[in-house]
Design a protein around this motif. Structure first.
Motif, short mmCIF file in Angstrom:
data_model
loop_
_atom_site.label_atom_id
_atom_site.label_comp_id
_atom_site.label_asym_id
_atom_site.label_seq_id
_atom_site.Cartn_x
_atom_site.Cartn_y
_atom_site.Cartn_z
N THR A 98 0.84 -1.21 0.00
CA THR A 98 0.00 0.00 0.00
C THR A 98 0.87 1.25 0.00
N GLY A 99 2.17 1.09 -0.16
CA GLY A 99 3.06 2.25 -0.15
C GLY A 99 3.23 2.80 1.25
N LYS A 100 2.89 1.96 2.25
CA LYS A 100 3.00 2.42 3.63
C LYS A 100 4.34 1.96 4.17
N PHE A 101 5.27 2.87 4.30
CA PHE A 101 6.49 2.55 5.05
C PHE A 101 7.02 3.85 5.61
N PHE A 102 7.70 3.73 6.72
CA PHE A 102 8.13 4.93 7.41
C PHE A 102 9.53 5.33 6.96
N THR A 103 9.77 6.63 7.01
CA THR A 103 11.08 7.16 6.66
C THR A 103 12.01 6.96 7.85
N PHE A 124 3.59 21.51 7.19
CA PHE A 124 2.55 20.53 6.86
C PHE A 124 3.19 19.26 6.31
N ASP A 125 2.75 18.10 6.82
CA ASP A 125 3.09 16.83 6.18
C ASP A 125 1.76 16.20 5.74
N PRO A 126 1.46 16.23 4.43
CA PRO A 126 0.15 15.76 3.95
C PRO A 126 -0.03 14.24 3.98
N THR A 127 1.06 13.49 4.17
CA THR A 127 0.98 12.02 4.27
C THR A 127 1.85 11.61 5.47
N CYS A 128 1.40 11.99 6.67
CA CYS A 128 2.33 12.03 7.82
C CYS A 128 2.69 10.67 8.40
N ASP A 152 -3.20 12.12 7.09
CA ASP A 152 -2.94 10.80 6.50
C ASP A 152 -4.29 10.17 6.22
N ILE A 153 -4.31 9.30 5.20
CA ILE A 153 -5.55 8.62 4.84
C ILE A 153 -5.93 7.59 5.91
N ASP A 154 -4.94 7.20 6.71
CA ASP A 154 -5.15 6.14 7.70
C ASP A 154 -5.32 6.79 9.08
N SER A 156 -5.54 5.61 12.06
CA SER A 156 -4.71 5.15 13.18
C SER A 156 -3.31 5.78 13.11
N LEU A 157 -2.88 6.14 11.90
CA LEU A 157 -1.58 6.82 11.77
C LEU A 157 -1.69 8.29 12.19
N VAL A 158 -2.86 8.88 11.93
CA VAL A 158 -3.07 10.26 12.40
C VAL A 158 -3.04 10.26 13.94
N HIS A 181 -7.73 12.72 5.59
CA HIS A 181 -8.36 12.82 4.27
C HIS A 181 -7.52 12.12 3.21
N ASN A 182 -8.22 11.79 2.13
CA ASN A 182 -7.51 11.31 0.96
C ASN A 182 -6.97 12.53 0.21
N LEU A 183 -5.67 12.65 0.21
CA LEU A 183 -5.03 13.83 -0.37
C LEU A 183 -5.34 13.98 -1.86
N TYR A 184 -5.57 12.83 -2.52
CA TYR A 184 -5.72 12.86 -3.97
C TYR A 184 -7.17 12.95 -4.44
N SER A 185 -8.12 13.08 -3.49
CA SER A 185 -9.50 13.29 -3.94
C SER A 185 -10.27 14.26 -3.05
N ALA A 202 7.72 15.86 3.33
CA ALA A 202 6.91 14.67 3.10
C ALA A 202 7.64 13.52 2.43
N ASN A 203 7.06 12.35 2.63
CA ASN A 203 7.42 11.14 1.89
C ASN A 203 6.10 10.53 1.44
N PRO A 204 5.53 11.04 0.33
CA PRO A 204 4.20 10.56 -0.09
C PRO A 204 4.32 9.18 -0.74
N PRO A 205 3.18 8.47 -0.90
CA PRO A 205 3.26 7.18 -1.61
C PRO A 205 3.73 7.44 -3.04
C1 LIG Z 1 5.68 6.14 2.37
S1 LIG Z 1 4.55 6.39 3.69
C2 LIG Z 1 5.37 7.71 4.54
C3 LIG Z 1 4.79 8.03 5.86
C4 LIG Z 1 5.50 9.16 6.64
N1 LIG Z 1 5.57 10.37 5.88
C5 LIG Z 1 6.87 8.71 7.08
O1 LIG Z 1 7.81 8.97 6.37
O2 LIG Z 1 7.00 8.05 8.10
C6 LIG Z 1 3.21 7.16 2.85
C7 LIG Z 1 2.02 7.52 3.72
O3 LIG Z 1 1.02 8.07 2.88
C8 LIG Z 1 -0.25 7.67 3.34
N2 LIG Z 1 -1.19 7.75 2.20
C9 LIG Z 1 -1.33 6.86 1.19
N3 LIG Z 1 -2.27 7.29 0.34
C10 LIG Z 1 -2.73 8.48 0.81
C11 LIG Z 1 -3.72 9.39 0.38
N4 LIG Z 1 -4.42 9.15 -0.72
N5 LIG Z 1 -3.95 10.49 1.13
C12 LIG Z 1 -3.24 10.73 2.27
N6 LIG Z 1 -2.29 9.88 2.73
C13 LIG Z 1 -2.04 8.77 2.01
C14 LIG Z 1 -0.03 6.26 3.87
O4 LIG Z 1 -1.02 5.88 4.81
C15 LIG Z 1 1.37 6.38 4.48
O5 LIG Z 1 1.31 6.70 5.84
#
Ligand SMILES: C[S@@+](CC[C@H](N)C(=O)[O-])C[C@H]1O[C@@H](n2cnc3c(N)ncnc32)[C@H](O)[C@@H]1O
Length: 347
Positions: A98-103, A124-128, A152-154, A156-158, A181-185, A202-205
């Motif tokens: 799911t592209g979920k991994f931490f930096t 701001f970190d839009p995908t935190c 974050d879309i998740d 539990s991560l927020v 929120h879903n950043l992309y919609s 940020a480190n977005p998916p």
């Molecule tokens: C590669 S991880 C990086 C997380 C964090 N920035 C870090 O480095 O630890 C990408 C993050 O983007 C979130 N994500 C995926 N799709 C998203 C979306 N459509 N809107 C917002 N967040 C999203 C995931 O849940 C995940 O936490």
């Protein structure tokens, strides 16, 4: 005892009560909330805390378990290892591609060191995700005031991000905002931030396909129908003029011929301050992905004065990039950022 061993012990005890996965993580985190007792900013935190207390009430004051939890916390009072605990208890989420991994913390810290401390800045970190970037920002700002926004879309991560920030916060004038929120919609959710943000970290998916859009995105319109294009264009809208984006992007975006038009379009509207090529395996310690990533540093708008672009081909970032490598590992990125001329050029 290693963190994983401590987590294993807690997991074994909690299983006896039928508590596992996300619930186990919530129990551990609620113990932190009991210790620090921060005032929740969002309803999300209040919700999870309620859930955690309900789970804890099932444990019948199991002394051995409480000792395990207290022992864990006494070894990490501020919960810096909570992202590791999250990955441990919710490991399935990280296997689902799911592209979920931490930096890694070392990379997040270096990236937040690229930001000039400004009193009252909005960051701001839009995908935190696990909140690693935002926690680094809070540490970097120290006694200076900052407004931190995480999304974050998740949810539990927020929650995890909010807990870490509230535990680490030492300035009562700091402000926090958390979104799920879903950043992309869910573009409407971010309208009110347009043109207001000083820094995005940020480190977005990476490279998710996006079929259609109902907002304007010049990079998307060039045919780059993916999340990387949309992310950079959204950041452009969110930032103030001169605001800065420090972001991890797929290496292909920096190096491949296919992205030539993409890079040319970026140069039209942004001032490129720096590019750091990171070594292969940079996410080896936090995920099993082999994805290559680079850091880009962009200021919104074209600066009149021509400045140098900092270009670094980095061989080490302070974390093992393969299973074979043994820590401690050199951190060339951190060393480079100690040079004042590098920091001046990045700003
Ligand atoms: C590669 S991880 C990086 C997380 C964090 N920035 C870090 O480095 O630890 C990408 C993050 O983007 C979130 N994500 C995926 N799709 C998203 C979306 N459509 N809107 C917002 N967040 C999203 C995931 O849940 C995940 O936490």
């Amino acid at each position: 005892m290693e963190i994983r061993e401590r987590l294993q012990n807690i997991e074994t005890f909690l299983r006896q009560y039928g508590i596992e996965g996300e619930d186990a993580f919530i129990v551990l985190t609620t113990f932190y909330l009991r210790l620090h007792n921060p005032k929740p900013v969002s309803k999300n935190l209040t919700f999870y805390k309620g859930q955690g207390e309900a789970l804890l009430s099932k444990l019948n004051n199991d002394i051995l378990l409480i000792e395990q939890l207290e022992d864990y916390i006494s070894n990490d009072i501020k919960g810096d290892s909570l992202p590791i605990a999250y990955q441990y208890f919710l490991s399935k989420k990280f296997r689902d591609n799911t592209g979920k991994f931490f930096t890694p913390k070392e990379v997040a810290e270096a990236m937040s060191n690229m930001l000039n401390i400004q009193e009252g800045a909005i960051v701001f970190d839009p995908t935190c995700g696990g909140g690693t970037f935002l926690t680094s920002v809070l540490k970097r700002w120290g006694k200076s005031k900052v407004k931190i926004i995480g999304n974050d879309i998740d949810k539990s991560l927020v929650f995890l991000t909010e807990v870490l920030l509230l535990i680490h916060n030492t300035n009562k004038d700091n402000k926090f905002e958390f979104h799920n929120h879903n950043l992309y919609s869910d573009f409407d959710a971010f309208n009110k931030l347009f043109g207001k943000v000083d820094y995005i970290l940020a480190n977005p998916p990476f490279s998710m396909q996006i079929k259609s859009l109902d907002i304007s995105s010049p990079l998307f319109n060039l045919g780059y129908r993916n999340s990387d294009a949309l992310f950079i264009d959204l950041c452009f809208e969110l930032l103030k003029d001169g605001g800065k984006l420090v972001c991890l992007v797929p290496h292909s975006l920096v190096a491949n011929k296919d992205f030539q038009k993409f890079r040319t379009e970026i140069e039209k509207r942004w001032t490129i301050k720096g590019v750091f090529i990171l070594p292969e395996g940079v996410f080896n310690t936090t995920s099993n992905t082999t994805t290559r990533a680079d850091i880009i540093i962009l200021n919104k708008g074209k600066e009149e004065e021509k400045s140098n672009v900092v270009f670094g081909n980095i061989s080490s970032v302070g974390v093992a990039t393969s299973q074979k490598q043994k820590e401690p590992v050199e951190n060339e990125l951190k060393e480079i950022l100690k040079q004042s001329k590098v920091l001046t050029s990045l700003n």
